[in-house]
Write a protein that holds these residues in place. Structure first.
Motif, PDB file in Angstrom:
ATOM      1  N   GLN A   1       0.824  -1.212   0.000  1.00  0.00           N
ATOM      2  CA  GLN A   1       0.000   0.000   0.000  1.00  0.00           C
ATOM      3  C   GLN A   1       0.856   1.259   0.000  1.00  0.00           C
ATOM      4  OE1 GLN A   1      -3.741   0.517   0.048  1.00  0.00           O
ATOM      5  NE2 GLN A   1      -3.148  -1.307  -1.118  1.00  0.00           N
ATOM      6  N   GLU A   2       1.738   1.360  -1.002  1.00  0.00           N
ATOM      7  CA  GLU A   2       2.611   2.521  -1.085  1.00  0.00           C
ATOM      8  C   GLU A   2       3.115   2.735  -2.507  1.00  0.00           C
ATOM      9  OE1 GLU A   2       5.740   1.482   1.594  1.00  0.00           O
ATOM     10  OE2 GLU A   2       6.831   0.293   0.106  1.00  0.00           O
ATOM     11  N   TRP A   3       3.565   3.978  -2.759  1.00  0.00           N
ATOM     12  CA  TRP A   3       4.347   4.311  -3.934  1.00  0.00           C
ATOM     13  C   TRP A   3       5.820   4.263  -3.522  1.00  0.00           C
ATOM     14  CZ3 TRP A   3       1.717   4.932  -8.432  1.00  0.00           C
ATOM     15  CH2 TRP A   3       0.368   5.302  -8.368  1.00  0.00           C
ATOM     16  N   ARG A   4       6.665   3.736  -4.395  1.00  0.00           N
ATOM     17  CA  ARG A   4       8.071   3.576  -4.015  1.00  0.00           C
ATOM     18  C   ARG A   4       8.990   3.965  -5.168  1.00  0.00           C
ATOM     19  NH1 ARG A   4       7.750  -1.273  -3.260  1.00  0.00           N
ATOM     20  NH2 ARG A   4       9.029  -2.241  -4.865  1.00  0.00           N
TER      21      ARG A   4
ATOM     22  N   ARG B   1       9.421   6.623  -0.371  1.00  0.00           N
ATOM     23  CA  ARG B   1       8.098   6.004  -0.448  1.00  0.00           C
ATOM     24  C   ARG B   1       7.057   6.893   0.222  1.00  0.00           C
ATOM     25  NH1 ARG B   1       9.287   0.456   1.444  1.00  0.00           N
ATOM     26  NH2 ARG B   1      11.341   0.951   0.656  1.00  0.00           N
TER      27      ARG B   1
ATOM     28  N   PRO C   1       2.580   6.754   1.289  1.00  0.00           N
ATOM     29  CA  PRO C   1       1.425   5.842   1.370  1.00  0.00           C
ATOM     30  C   PRO C   1       0.562   5.928   0.118  1.00  0.00           C
ATOM     31  CG  PRO C   1       1.658   7.157   3.375  1.00  0.00           C
ATOM     32  CD  PRO C   1       2.586   7.745   2.366  1.00  0.00           C
TER      33      PRO C   1
ATOM     34  N   SER D   1      -2.537  10.015   0.470  1.00  0.00           N
ATOM     35  CA  SER D   1      -1.406  10.904   0.179  1.00  0.00           C
ATOM     36  C   SER D   1      -1.785  11.883  -0.925  1.00  0.00           C
ATOM     37  CB  SER D   1      -0.180  10.092  -0.251  1.00  0.00           C
ATOM     38  OG  SER D   1      -0.395   9.486  -1.505  1.00  0.00           O
TER      39      SER D   1
ATOM     40  N   ARG E   1       1.660   2.815  11.998  1.00  0.00           N
ATOM     41  CA  ARG E   1       1.278   3.542  10.790  1.00  0.00           C
ATOM     42  C   ARG E   1       0.497   4.780  11.170  1.00  0.00           C
ATOM     43  NH1 ARG E   1      -1.550  -0.194   6.458  1.00  0.00           N
ATOM     44  NH2 ARG E   1      -2.600  -1.084   8.263  1.00  0.00           N
TER      45      ARG E   1
END
Length: 338
Positions: A8-11, A29, A31, A35, A337
């Motif tokens: 559940q994230e952009w990296r 990264r 969320p 976000s 979190r």
């Protein structure tokens, strides 16, 4: 940058500056949910986009625009990496001049398409490996259950029958003492076989929750007359991702297994503690401890190295403390979190 739905994230997966592949000097990264980056782009961006850095008011990725401005960069061309109708990620190219015409470059569009295919092929290969590993773990777990565990159970049943013979009822005889030792060894072997089967099951935390899985681990690590396993933590809703709870359980299983096999403890204590901004999972035993430094043991032993790697993979801080004759304590801290 790529989208990782499992975490559940952009990296950020690659950052290139002046023809050098380096670590990104800004947040690596963010969320996936809630976000600003997801709200502005996410699945909504389907066309190539030119971003004027000087006039940009919203900082959607922590530290990114500040970095570009510090480098004297003026504009960024963002290529959405689409696989079917789903966003895989984005390819961004930044310039120190106005570069709106780059959005029409067929070469860079083709590059973005190739990058998309590379990401998807890598994910498919990873999924195939995970499926193969899952099948093999299931097979091994079944063999242990049907083979070793059943064999030890049979030994214990036969011992129970033998101990009913009149010549074995006097507990002070050499035969009775020997049979008692055999029973202890068989119980230890059965407990170890059950721990191995538990370690090979991949879906415990998803089905029952981390607290229950840890409590079951403590119960199944208990050997009457030998090791006593306990868990403290009640019913805990950690709020952590399923993948993180899964790896925490694996770390606990490895720590308990190491303690029982190598340290000869009387008690093994598993705790899950709320520290305010973080959770701490700890496994402590009162066994023999380590003769050499824990850090050296962690570098040399596969089990300790595996725990460290698992903790690092989920963003946890892994620690080990041990003294000869005073037991060992393994712990992992996980930030909550937001």
């Amino acid at each position: 940058m790529v989208r990782d739905d499992s975490l559940q994230e952009w990296r950020i997966v690659a950052h290139v500056h002046d023809d050098q592949l380096t670590a990104a000097p800004y947040a690596q990264r963010v969320p996936l949910e809630g976000s600003p980056f997801t709200e502005l782009y996410g699945d909504a961006l389907r066309q190539v986009l030119y971003v004027d850095i000087a006039s940009l008011q919203t900082n959607t990725w922590p530290g990114l625009m500040e970095y570009h401005r510090a480098q004297g960069e003026i504009g960024t061309v963002v290529y959405p990496m689409m696989f079917g109708d789903r966003s895989v990620g984005f390819l961004g190219i930044t310039f120190r001049r106005k570069a709106e015409e780059v959005t029409r470059s067929e070469l860079l569009v083709a590059l973005a398409q190739q990058a998309t295919l590379a990401v998807q092929l890598t994910r498919l290969a990873h999924s195939a490996r995970e499926a193969a590993v899952l099948m093999e773990r299931t097979r091994i777990g079944q063999e242990i259950h049907d083979g070793l565990a059943q064999a030890f159970t049979g030994i214990l049943l036969q011992l129970g029958a033998v101990e009913e013979f009149p010549s074995c009822r006097n507990r002070g005889t050499a035969l009775a003492v020997t049979l008692s030792r055999i029973r202890e060894l068989a119980r230890d072997g059965l407990a170890e076989a059950r721990r191995s089967v538990m370690a090979l099951r991949l879906d415990q935390t998803r089905r029952a929750g981390l607290a229950l899985a840890l409590r079951q681990l403590a119960e199944r690590s208990t050997v009457p007359g030998g090791v006593s396993g306990t868990f403290e933590g009640d019913t805990i809703d950690t709020g952590l991702k399923p993948e993180q709870e899964h790896e925490l359980l694996r770390i606990a299983q490895e720590a308990v297994s190491n303690a029982v096999r190598h340290a000869r403890p009387r008690t093994v204590r598993i705790t899950m503690t709320d520290l305010g901004e973080s959770w701490e999972l700890a496994v402590a035993d009162d066994g023999a401890g380590m003769e050499q430094s824990p850090e050296l043991s962690a570098r040399q032993g596969f089990g300790l190295a595996s725990m460290r790697q698992r903790a690092s993979a989920i963003g946890g801080e892994w620690q080990i403390a041990s003294e000869p004759g005073h037991g060992t304590r393994v712990s992992v801290r996980m930030l909550k979190r937001a």
